[in-house]
Design a protein around this motif. Sequence first.
Motif, mmCIF file in Angstrom:
data_model
loop_
_atom_site.group_PDB
_atom_site.id
_atom_site.type_symbol
_atom_site.label_atom_id
_atom_site.label_comp_id
_atom_site.label_asym_id
_atom_site.label_seq_id
_atom_site.Cartn_x
_atom_site.Cartn_y
_atom_site.Cartn_z
ATOM 1 N N ARG A 85 0.820 -1.220 0.000
ATOM 2 C CA ARG A 85 0.000 0.000 0.000
ATOM 3 C C ARG A 85 0.854 1.272 0.000
ATOM 4 O O ARG A 85 0.523 2.233 -0.682
ATOM 5 C CB ARG A 85 -0.967 -0.005 1.163
ATOM 6 N N ASP A 86 1.938 1.262 0.756
ATOM 7 C CA ASP A 86 2.792 2.445 0.803
ATOM 8 C C ASP A 86 3.456 2.725 -0.538
ATOM 9 O O ASP A 86 3.540 3.871 -0.972
ATOM 10 C CB ASP A 86 3.870 2.297 1.879
ATOM 11 N N SER A 87 3.928 1.676 -1.204
ATOM 12 C CA SER A 87 4.649 1.879 -2.460
ATOM 13 C C SER A 87 3.734 2.331 -3.593
ATOM 14 O O SER A 87 4.175 3.023 -4.499
ATOM 15 C CB SER A 87 5.433 0.627 -2.853
ATOM 16 N N THR A 88 2.461 1.969 -3.551
ATOM 17 C CA THR A 88 1.535 2.371 -4.614
ATOM 18 C C THR A 88 0.687 3.589 -4.247
ATOM 19 O O THR A 88 -0.083 4.077 -5.065
ATOM 20 C CB THR A 88 0.602 1.204 -4.998
ATOM 21 N N ALA A 89 0.854 4.102 -3.027
ATOM 22 C CA ALA A 89 0.050 5.234 -2.551
ATOM 23 C C ALA A 89 0.082 6.463 -3.466
ATOM 24 O O ALA A 89 -0.955 7.089 -3.671
ATOM 25 C CB ALA A 89 0.470 5.614 -1.134
ATOM 26 N N PRO A 90 1.230 6.826 -4.048
ATOM 27 C CA PRO A 90 1.235 8.025 -4.896
ATOM 28 C C PRO A 90 0.285 7.938 -6.095
ATOM 29 O O PRO A 90 -0.221 8.955 -6.561
ATOM 30 C CB PRO A 90 2.687 8.126 -5.365
ATOM 31 N N LEU A 91 0.026 6.721 -6.564
ATOM 32 C CA LEU A 91 -0.842 6.560 -7.738
ATOM 33 C C LEU A 91 -2.322 6.417 -7.391
ATOM 34 O O LEU A 91 -3.178 6.604 -8.247
ATOM 35 C CB LEU A 91 -0.392 5.339 -8.547
ATOM 36 N N ARG A 92 -2.621 6.088 -6.161
ATOM 37 C CA ARG A 92 -4.000 5.784 -5.778
ATOM 38 C C ARG A 92 -5.008 6.898 -6.102
ATOM 39 O O ARG A 92 -6.119 6.610 -6.551
ATOM 40 C CB ARG A 92 -4.054 5.401 -4.302
ATOM 41 N N PRO A 93 -4.668 8.179 -5.924
ATOM 42 C CA PRO A 93 -5.643 9.232 -6.239
ATOM 43 C C PRO A 93 -6.046 9.287 -7.716
ATOM 44 O O PRO A 93 -7.050 9.908 -8.062
ATOM 45 C CB PRO A 93 -4.930 10.530 -5.842
ATOM 46 N N PHE A 94 -5.269 8.638 -8.575
ATOM 47 C CA PHE A 94 -5.529 8.694 -10.008
ATOM 48 C C PHE A 94 -6.321 7.493 -10.535
ATOM 49 O O PHE A 94 -6.575 7.407 -11.732
ATOM 50 C CB PHE A 94 -4.207 8.810 -10.771
ATOM 51 N N ARG A 95 -6.694 6.550 -9.664
ATOM 52 C CA ARG A 95 -7.455 5.377 -10.118
ATOM 53 C C ARG A 95 -8.678 5.832 -10.894
ATOM 54 O O ARG A 95 -9.318 6.817 -10.556
ATOM 55 C CB ARG A 95 -7.899 4.522 -8.930
ATOM 56 N N ASP A 96 -9.016 5.099 -11.923
ATOM 57 C CA ASP A 96 -10.127 5.462 -12.803
ATOM 58 C C ASP A 96 -11.456 5.159 -12.115
ATOM 59 O O ASP A 96 -11.834 3.989 -11.975
ATOM 60 C CB ASP A 96 -10.019 4.699 -14.118
#
Length: 100
Positions: free
Chosen positions: A73-84
């Motif tokens: 979860r920490d490593s992918t957190a920067p991308l999470r706000p951009f999920r479609d």
Amino acid sequence: MTGEVRVLVYHATPDAKAIEEAYHQASVSLRGVPGLNGNELLRSVHDHSGFVVASAWQDLAAFHAWERSATHRDSTAPLRPFRDPRLRTPFGIYQVAAAY
């Protein structure tokens, strides 16, 4: 079957610069993950707000081990706000069935 796995995560944003920065930040934190062979940020040719992060994994076991890890979860957190948000499931997991 080769055993290799591809994971596709779908994102949507009009801000290409922001998602590229988030992608680079996430990719740096993913360096050295066992079984991860690489990843790419792809931009749709037809919908310029559509992006896909495609990662290549040695096998499904390696992907699942990372997915269950504390760092996932920490490593992918920067991308999470951009999920479609237009998609019911914003990701897909595919096993390579054939390749040349």
